[in-house]
Design a protein around this motif. Structure first.
Motif, short mmCIF file in Angstrom:
data_model
loop_
_atom_site.label_atom_id
_atom_site.label_comp_id
_atom_site.label_asym_id
_atom_site.label_seq_id
_atom_site.Cartn_x
_atom_site.Cartn_y
_atom_site.Cartn_z
N PRO A 77 49.59 53.97 34.77
CA PRO A 77 50.42 53.16 35.67
C PRO A 77 50.02 51.70 35.63
O PRO A 77 48.86 51.35 35.44
CB PRO A 77 50.14 53.78 37.04
N LEU A 78 51.01 50.84 35.78
CA LEU A 78 50.73 49.42 35.88
C LEU A 78 50.32 49.10 37.32
O LEU A 78 50.91 49.60 38.26
CB LEU A 78 51.96 48.60 35.50
N ASP A 79 49.34 48.24 37.46
CA ASP A 79 48.90 47.77 38.77
C ASP A 79 48.71 48.91 39.76
O ASP A 79 49.40 49.02 40.77
CB ASP A 79 49.92 46.77 39.33
N PRO A 80 47.77 49.82 39.51
CA PRO A 80 47.57 50.94 40.43
C PRO A 80 47.11 50.44 41.79
O PRO A 80 46.39 49.45 41.91
CB PRO A 80 46.47 51.76 39.74
N ASP A 81 47.56 51.12 42.83
CA ASP A 81 47.17 50.76 44.19
C ASP A 81 45.84 51.37 44.59
O ASP A 81 45.21 50.97 45.56
CB ASP A 81 48.25 51.19 45.19
N THR A 82 45.43 52.38 43.87
CA THR A 82 44.14 53.02 44.14
C THR A 82 43.28 52.96 42.90
O THR A 82 43.78 52.85 41.78
CB THR A 82 44.32 54.48 44.58
N THR A 83 41.98 53.05 43.11
CA THR A 83 41.03 53.00 41.99
C THR A 83 40.42 54.38 41.81
O THR A 83 39.65 54.83 42.65
CB THR A 83 39.92 51.98 42.27
N PRO A 84 40.77 55.10 40.72
CA PRO A 84 40.17 56.42 40.51
C PRO A 84 38.66 56.32 40.33
O PRO A 84 38.16 55.43 39.65
CB PRO A 84 40.85 56.92 39.22
N GLY A 85 37.96 57.22 40.96
CA GLY A 85 36.51 57.25 40.81
C GLY A 85 36.13 57.98 39.53
O GLY A 85 36.95 58.55 38.84
N VAL A 86 34.86 57.95 39.24
CA VAL A 86 34.33 58.62 38.06
C VAL A 86 33.63 59.88 38.53
O VAL A 86 32.61 59.81 39.22
CB VAL A 86 33.36 57.71 37.29
N ASP B 222 38.15 40.05 45.72
CA ASP B 222 38.45 39.39 44.45
C ASP B 222 38.73 40.39 43.33
O ASP B 222 38.39 40.14 42.17
CB ASP B 222 37.30 38.46 44.04
N CYS B 223 39.40 41.48 43.68
CA CYS B 223 39.72 42.48 42.66
C CYS B 223 41.14 42.35 42.15
O CYS B 223 41.36 42.17 40.95
CB CYS B 223 39.50 43.89 43.24
N VAL B 224 42.12 42.42 43.03
CA VAL B 224 43.51 42.56 42.62
C VAL B 224 44.10 41.21 42.21
O VAL B 224 44.11 40.26 43.00
CB VAL B 224 44.36 43.18 43.75
N VAL B 225 44.58 41.16 40.97
CA VAL B 225 45.18 39.93 40.42
C VAL B 225 46.66 39.90 40.79
O VAL B 225 47.42 40.80 40.42
CB VAL B 225 45.00 39.87 38.90
N LEU B 226 47.06 38.87 41.50
CA LEU B 226 48.46 38.71 41.87
C LEU B 226 49.24 37.92 40.83
O LEU B 226 50.41 38.19 40.58
CB LEU B 226 48.57 38.01 43.23
N SER B 227 48.60 36.94 40.22
CA SER B 227 49.29 36.14 39.21
C SER B 227 48.25 35.44 38.34
O SER B 227 47.07 35.36 38.69
CB SER B 227 50.22 35.10 39.85
N GLY B 228 48.70 34.94 37.21
CA GLY B 228 47.83 34.23 36.29
C GLY B 228 48.58 33.88 35.02
O GLY B 228 49.78 34.17 34.89
N VAL B 229 47.88 33.28 34.09
CA VAL B 229 48.48 32.88 32.82
C VAL B 229 47.68 33.50 31.68
O VAL B 229 46.44 33.38 31.65
CB VAL B 229 48.52 31.35 32.67
N LEU B 230 48.37 34.16 30.77
CA LEU B 230 47.73 34.78 29.61
C LEU B 230 48.02 33.99 28.35
O LEU B 230 49.18 33.72 28.03
CB LEU B 230 48.24 36.22 29.43
N CYS C 16 36.41 47.97 41.54
CA CYS C 16 37.71 47.47 41.06
C CYS C 16 38.14 48.29 39.85
O CYS C 16 37.31 48.66 39.01
CB CYS C 16 37.58 45.99 40.69
N ASP C 17 39.43 48.58 39.76
CA ASP C 17 39.91 49.36 38.63
C ASP C 17 39.86 48.55 37.34
O ASP C 17 39.86 47.32 37.36
CB ASP C 17 41.34 49.85 38.89
N THR C 18 39.84 49.26 36.22
CA THR C 18 39.65 48.61 34.92
C THR C 18 40.78 47.64 34.59
O THR C 18 40.53 46.58 34.01
CB THR C 18 39.55 49.67 33.81
N ARG C 19 42.01 47.96 34.95
CA ARG C 19 43.12 47.06 34.62
C ARG C 19 42.91 45.69 35.26
O ARG C 19 43.04 44.66 34.60
CB ARG C 19 44.46 47.65 35.07
#
Length: 365
Positions: free
Chosen positions: A78-87, A162-170, A140-143
């Motif tokens: 999934p893109l931009d998951p709302d939850t972070t799966p644990g290991v 400071d985990c979830v990225v809302l916007s940026g430039v690639l 924080c999730d890997t994505r």
């Protein structure tokens, strides 16, 4: 004799009018009437625009199936998951050591086994664990980890540490285009996280023999992940170097070198066609280095990189400004260049992984 046979034949093959009237009784007329009613009902249900197919089924004009969202072989993460799966599995990590610091990609390629592609039987995304797991336990999730590493001009969601990225430039390595990223259901696909060595390709070239923990590590290893242009990632699908290379030709050496490092670390092989394609790309850059994940190898970096492999003093003296003090930190590459410390090498004051996007030990190149 002939007339008798002829009359006999006519008598046996053509029933008389009275015989036909005897067979068409009330029951027959009722059956014909029911069949007619059923035919009318069927035509009404089909509708005026129904088009019969070869099998007799009706398909309404203008109605088409929804287009596929991903080509065959791409990850279904999934893109931009709302939850972070644990290991939930112990022993997460690569089965082999990273290539030695400053190893040439051609030399590492020569160590990879060359075999045929194994069957894809048994492959699924789930074989590599929950998508975008928090393997490094940073909360924080890997994505989002990769988005923060590869994008600039970041805007982060408050309250997510400071985990979830809302916007940026690639600065997309695959197309050399600048892509604006905006988190959202309709916009996040513009920037996707590519497994440089695709999961399906890995499965067919040795990953079947890895443990579940090692496959989870493979799917979340920063060495094997790049934020890239979404359509380019879809075009790649699960291709290897023999079937797909980045449209941006200036990045192909780095791309192939990274695939070689990943396959070396996880004990995967290459096909003959793949090996030959990699060798052709590297023939234009024979001194290209096999990248290492500096963050992952930091504890053992001193043992892997003897002093002779560190930048020569003459290279440091070429900087227009003196080296920064040991306690200095740089917010970004612009600050490094303003201080006259670019390029900045691993081991130099102020070096950090966030300045070294390709993980080759040289930041702000």
């Amino acid at each position: 004799m002939l007339s008798t046979k002829s009359g006999s034949a006519q008598s046996n093959s053509t029933p008389s009018t009275s015989a036909r009237s005897r067979t068409m009784g009330p029951v027959d007329w009722m059956a014909r009437g029911l069949a007619g009613l059923l035919l009318v009902a069927t035509s009404a249900c089909a509708g005026p625009g129904a088009v019969p197919t070869a099998a007799g089924a009706g398909v309404r004009p203008g109605v088409t199936a929804a287009p596929a969202t991903a080509s065959a072989g791409t990850d279904s993460a999934p893109l931009d998951p709302d939850t972070t799966p644990g290991v939930g599995v112990p022993g997460v990590g690569a089965p082999h050591q990273l290539p030695a610091f400053a190893s040439k990609a051609l030399e590492v390629l020569a160590t990879l086994p060359v075999k045929g592609r194994a069957p894809k039987t048994g492959y699924s995304r789930e074989q590599f664990g929950p998508a975008w797991s928090d393997v490094d336990h940073n909360g924080c999730d890997t994505r989002n980890d990769v988005l923060r590493r590869d994008l600039t001009a970041l805007a982060l969601r408050p309250g997510t540490r400071d985990c979830v990225v809302l916007s940026g430039v690639l600065a997309d390595p695959y197309t050399a285009a600048a892509i604006n990223f905006l988190r959202g259901n309709a916009t996040s696909t513009a920037v996707q996280i590519d497994h440089v060595v695709a999961l399906s390709d890995a499965w067919q070239k040795g990953a079947q023999q890895l443990s579940p923990a090692q496959r989870l590590s493979f799917a979340n290893d920063p060495l094997n992940l790049l934020a890239v242009d979404g359509p380019a990632n879809q075009s790649k699908s699960d291709g290897d170097a023999a079937t797909w290379l980045p449209p941006n030709k200036s990045y192909r050496c780095n791309y192939v070198a990274r695939q070689i490092s990943v396959k070396s670390v996880y004990g995967l092989w290459v096909t003959q066609a793949e090996h030959d394609a990699m060798a052709r790309v590297l023939s234009d850059c024979p001194d290209a280095l096999a990248p290492t994940n500096q963050q992952a190898s930091a504890p053992g970096q001193a043992a892997q990189a003897p002093p002779a492999q560190q930048p020569a003093p003459a290279q440091v003296q070429m900087a227009p400004a003196p080296a920064a003090p040991a306690a200095v930190t740089y917010a970004n590459c612009a600050a490094v260049r303003a201080a006259g410390a670019a390029p900045i090498h691993v081991g130099q004051p102020g070096y950090s992984g966030k300045l070294d996007g390709d993980g080759d030990g040289v930041g702000c190149e």
